[in-house]
Motif scaffolding. Structure first.
Motif, mmCIF file in Angstrom:
data_model
loop_
_atom_site.group_PDB
_atom_site.id
_atom_site.type_symbol
_atom_site.label_atom_id
_atom_site.label_comp_id
_atom_site.label_asym_id
_atom_site.label_seq_id
_atom_site.Cartn_x
_atom_site.Cartn_y
_atom_site.Cartn_z
ATOM 1 N N ALA A 38 1.865 1.805 -3.585
ATOM 2 C CA ALA A 38 0.829 2.290 -4.496
ATOM 3 C C ALA A 38 0.771 1.400 -5.732
ATOM 4 O O ALA A 38 -0.318 1.077 -6.229
ATOM 5 C CB ALA A 38 1.123 3.736 -4.887
ATOM 6 N N GLY A 39 1.947 0.970 -6.219
ATOM 7 C CA GLY A 39 2.004 0.109 -7.406
ATOM 8 C C GLY A 39 1.263 -1.198 -7.198
ATOM 9 O O GLY A 39 0.453 -1.607 -8.031
ATOM 10 N N THR A 40 1.508 -1.843 -6.053
ATOM 11 C CA THR A 40 0.851 -3.128 -5.819
ATOM 12 C C THR A 40 -0.659 -2.939 -5.633
ATOM 13 O O THR A 40 -1.446 -3.756 -6.100
ATOM 14 C CB THR A 40 1.423 -3.837 -4.570
ATOM 15 N N PHE A 41 -1.047 -1.843 -4.993
ATOM 16 C CA PHE A 41 -2.478 -1.587 -4.825
ATOM 17 C C PHE A 41 -3.127 -1.361 -6.182
ATOM 18 O O PHE A 41 -4.225 -1.841 -6.457
ATOM 19 C CB PHE A 41 -2.705 -0.376 -3.899
ATOM 20 N N LEU A 42 -2.416 -0.606 -7.031
ATOM 21 C CA LEU A 42 -2.936 -0.322 -8.367
ATOM 22 C C LEU A 42 -3.108 -1.626 -9.148
ATOM 23 O O LEU A 42 -4.108 -1.851 -9.820
ATOM 24 C CB LEU A 42 -1.963 0.608 -9.097
ATOM 25 N N PHE A 43 -2.111 -2.505 -9.030
ATOM 26 C CA PHE A 43 -2.198 -3.802 -9.721
ATOM 27 C C PHE A 43 -3.439 -4.547 -9.258
ATOM 28 O O PHE A 43 -4.226 -5.051 -10.064
ATOM 29 C CB PHE A 43 -0.952 -4.654 -9.446
ATOM 30 N N VAL A 45 -6.189 -3.490 -7.799
ATOM 31 C CA VAL A 45 -7.468 -2.877 -8.180
ATOM 32 C C VAL A 45 -7.742 -3.104 -9.662
ATOM 33 O O VAL A 45 -8.861 -3.457 -10.066
ATOM 34 C CB VAL A 45 -7.460 -1.373 -7.829
ATOM 35 N N THR A 46 -6.703 -2.955 -10.509
ATOM 36 C CA THR A 46 -6.880 -3.173 -11.940
ATOM 37 C C THR A 46 -7.278 -4.623 -12.215
ATOM 38 O O THR A 46 -8.179 -4.915 -13.000
ATOM 39 C CB THR A 46 -5.566 -2.869 -12.695
ATOM 40 N N TYR A 49 -10.724 -5.207 -11.347
ATOM 41 C CA TYR A 49 -11.627 -4.553 -12.283
ATOM 42 C C TYR A 49 -11.805 -5.433 -13.531
ATOM 43 O O TYR A 49 -12.889 -5.575 -14.072
ATOM 44 C CB TYR A 49 -11.053 -3.189 -12.653
#
Lengths: 290, 552
Positions: A38-43, A45-46, A49
């Motif tokens: 989840a952390g790498t996906f969040l990175f 996506v951010t 963005y």
């Protein structure tokens, strides 16, 4: 085969499949793995963005921060230029005499000049400027066009036998190839030149006759550029033949080859590649080589 | 070995070899003025050798139908030997060019020996020669065992193996002659690319046909990876090599792509070649030989799923991180960074799955160098995938790009991961294939392990240092805002690291030579023993028999 078993070591059950004795445990995915995933996906996506990322037909999403690598580069280059401007101007303003007496500028010569020399000149002239066969040494006292920094600066600007419209030109004609002199005559000239340069010459029976013949040919064909005293002419870039420095080799065959096929040494013009202050630093740096 | 082929298969092989020979001769005739004739002649000689062997065995009696009750391992046996020979050759050339970095004059003043020409000999030799043969040999072994099905025929595996080696041979002979299309890891010219497509499609069909014959309800993870490797490499190879030849009888062709599109295509190929040639296939190897050797079940089926689909989906997008800060539009670079970072967890999932599988068998890792090879491979797989994602981040890349750190990173994967898993797999596979108790010398395996490990570490540590030093030197400015170091300064600073790298490579090469020696001795010993006793009873312990074999 489908037989679910419990593994004694880990306590987990198998999936019930087996391939040639290999089984798999049905261990749940450890929580830490899911958190990291989840952390790498969040990175990602951010990051997407904030930065220019996904394509939208013939355009692309420019990113929340509006960063573009080309503008960033242009800005950074402008900033760097601003920092350098004052001392560059002082190099450009100073004449050569003044540079030699200015410690701060001479420090720049020793520092940046040396770096520029290694990056641009060393592949032909050598790292220490001692040259190579066909590439003149810049560290000795023999100079084709003169050792004054203004002369070197000009050579750097226009080059020698280069494509620059104002290029310095110095071409040794191919006397043999063009049929001006025959091989025997050239042999005599070689003997004469090498004798004058105090190089060992084979003493044959007709040596003095050949020496005289060589001298006569030299006067006729060579002295116009190399001078009657064989000392060359720096204003047109012809080498001194009696100064012990031989750009293309001093042995009999090499001198013969120089006269037979001629020589067209090439030095590129640096006007389009190096800034005036860089060429100035290089001109001064070159005079300090020894 | 050839007597195992049925009469129909022998005739088919003769036809195929004859056809290739004909094409080779035709190419020689048409391109007589061109270097392509050299390739034509070699192809003709290669197939002439095969035809001679076939003709020699043409009259041999028909093989016994009993053979269909056993797995077909002859191509695997030859593939392992080819793999090791290519490995020794490719690594030797690699070590030579490593020394060239420190002593650039060691080219005998010959054009064919210049760095630009022999570097692809090294990369093709180790990636395609060593790695490719290992993949083909082990995949044919694994797919039969995990499907409990024999290969569908005996001709196509030979066509794949020998056709593939013809490709490698022609490629490697072509580079010193100057035949190259100058695409990294895809240097062979158009006609060899076409030949590889034919061989590769035959490989895919052979693999799918074997899987279709499987007697197990499910397809094992190793086969997912092998299949992904075969399928994706076919796609990558075809697209990256789209080109227009200037004439039929000429080696020269022009790429269909140009400019930044060409750069992006090349790195889409290049990065996914690392992903699917140098990773997926070898993960297949890891998933079979490691649990088999350790005698432990795979730690987690669920992790296998996450890792497999993570890798297959996300690698495809990451290639643009090879082109940071170039003319490539920044949005493409950003996408590459995102997917590269997302790749860390699926990659580590595989490494962790392998290491956790060893829980309960660590005493065997300690005692058995073969299993230790595979354990270290998993560790280096984890290290190099983390390093790769890290280097894909733009600011990190601005330091690492164009430096020897990149070379170190590649070798962390190539030596630490790929070569270690190959050696581990071969050391476990060879005794099974030849039905003997173990390798000829356990002691040599142990020495090889320590040579390989120390070689790899010396190599990596020296190039990490070299790369970071280079990266820092290239971006150091003095007080006047000018670069402090010339490029030459950075080259001079590299010399000790380059020497250390050459030494590390030499240790690794020595290990590979020991592996070849050990395998050859094992085979010799096995053939001596099998004449004395019936060894097939011992082999039954390793493999379940072919299921549902035809009774004829």
């Amino acid at each position: 085969m489908s037989l679910i078993e419990r593994d004694n070591h880990s306590g987990y059950t198998t999936t019930g499949h087996e391939w040639n004795g290999i089984k798999e445990l049905n261990t749940p995915i450890p929580r830490i793995v899911l958190i990291c995933l989840a952390g790498t996906f969040l990175f990602a996506v951010t990051y997407w963005y904030l930065m220019p990322s996904w394509p939208l037909g013939d355009r692309f999403y420019p990113g929340k921060l509006g960063i573009d690598q080309r503008t960033t580069l242009a800005e950074q280059t402008r900033e760097a230029d601003k920092l350098k401007r004052s001392w560059i101007q002082s190099v450009e303003a100073a004449d050569f005499e003044a540079i030699y007496f200015d410690n701060a500028l001479m420090a720049a010569v020793n520092d940046s000049g040396a770096r520029l020399f290694e990056d641009n000149c060393s592949m032909c002239h050598g790292r220490l400027g001692v040259g190579n066969l066909s590439y003149p040494s810049l560290a000795d006292e023999s100079w084709l066009w003169g050792d004054d920094p203004t002369v070197i600066y000009e050579t750097l600007r226009v080059g020698i036998n280069s494509e620059h419209p104002e290029s310095r030109n110095a071409i040794m004609p191919a006397f043999g190839q063009m049929g001006v002199l025959d091989a025997g005559t050239i042999d005599d000239v070689v003997t004469y030149v090498r004798t004058e340069a105090r190089l060992p010459v084979l003493r044959t029976r007709d040596a003095s006759k050949r020496l005289k013949a060589g001298q006569a040919t030299y006067k006729l064909a060579c002295s116009g550029c190399h001078g009657t005293d064989l000392k060359g002419n720096q204003s047109i870039g012809t080498p001194n033949l009696v100064d012990r420095y031989w750009l293309y080799g001093s042995d009999k065959d090499s001198v013969f080859e120089s006269i037979w096929s001629g020589r067209q040494g090439h030095m590129p013009s640096w006007e389009a590649r190096l800034e005036p202050y860089e060429r100035k630093l290089l001109a001064v740096y070159t005079t300090t080589l020894d | 070995m050839l007597a195992q082929l049925s009469f129909r298969e022998r005739n088919l092989a003769l036809c195929a070899a004859g056809l290739v020979m004909l094409v080779g001769l035709l190419v020689t005739a048409v391109g007589w003025q061109d270097l392509i004739a050299v390739h034509g002649v070699i192809a003709a000689l290669y197939t002439a050798g095969i035809i001679a062997l076939l003709l020699k065995h043409r009259k041999a009696p028909a093989p016994s139908p009993e053979r269909l009750k056993e797995y077909y391992d002859d191509p695997t046996k030859i593939g392992i030997l080819l793999c090791l020979v290519w490995g020794v050759f490719g690594m030797a050339v690699g070590d030579w060019i490593a020394w060239l970095m420190a002593y650039p004059d060691a080219t005998f003043d010959a054009a064919w020996a210049s760095f630009g020409r022999i570097r692809p000999v090294h990369t093709t030799g180790v990636i395609f020669g060593f790695g490719g043969n290992a993949l083909i040999a082990t995949s044919l072994h694994v797919v039969q065992r995990t499907s409990r099905a024999r290969l569908p025929d005996q001709f196509s595996p030979w066509f794949v193996l020998l056709g593939y080696n013809l490709f490698c041979l022609l490629a490697v002979i072509g580079y010193p002659l100057g035949i190259t299309q100058s695409k990294e890891y895809a240097e062979p010219e158009w006609y060899l690319d076409i030949w590889l497509v034919i061989v590769w499609v035959a490989y895919l069909v052979l693999y799918l046909r074997t899987l279709a014959r499987r007697q197990e309800p499910h397809i094992y993870v190793a086969n997912w990876y092998y299949l992904a490797f075969i399928l994706v490499v076919a796609v990558l190879h075809t697209v990256n090599n789209l080109a227009v030849p200037i004439a039929v009888g000429s080696t020269k062709s022009y790429s269909l792509f140009s400019g930044v599109q060409d750069a992006m295509t090349q790195w889409w190929y290049g990065h996914n070649a690392v992903a699917f040639f140098l990773t997926a296939g070898f993960l297949g190897m890891l998933y079979y030989y490691l649990p088999k050797c350790a005698g432990r079940p795979i730690y987690s089926y669920r992790m296998s799923i996450i890792s497999f689909w993570g890798i297959t989906f996300m690698y495809m997008w990451a290639g643009s991180h090879h082109l940071h800060y170039t003319a490539l539009p920044q949005w493409v670079q950003t996408l590459g960074v995102g997917f590269s970072v997302m790749l860390i967890v699926p990659s580590w999932g595989s490494a962790a799955n392998a290491l956790l599988t060893l829980n309960g068998a660590w005493h065997r890792v300690r005692d058995d160098a073969t299993l230790r090879f595979m354990m270290v491979a998993a560790v280096f797989y984890g290290l190099s995938t983390f390093e790769g994602s890290f280097m894909a981040i733009r600011p990190v890349n601005s330091l690492s790009h164009y430096t020897d750190w990149t070379v170190g990173h590649v070798h962390s994967g190539a030596l630490g991961w790929v070569a270690f898993i190959v050696f581990g797999s071969i050391y476990s596979l060879v005794p099974w294939l030849y039905k003997c108790k173990g390798m000829y010398s356990k002691y040599l395996v142990e020495i090889h392990f320590w040579l390989a490990l120390s070689g790899t570490l010396i190599y990596l540590i020296s190039l990490w240092n070299a790369g970071i030093t280079q990266g820092l030197m290239w971006r150091t400015y003095n007080e006047s805002g000018e670069l402090t170091y010339s490029f030459l300064d950075s080259m001079i600073a590299m010399k000790p690291y380059y020497i250390a790298r050459g030494i590390g490579g030499f240790l690794f090469l020595t290990g590979a030579c020991l592996a070849l020696l050990n395998v050859v001795m094992t085979i010799k010993q096995a053939s001596r023993e099998s004449s004395r006793s019936d060894a097939s009873t011992r082999a039954a312990a390793v493999d379940l028999p072919v299921a549902g074999a035809p009774q004829s």
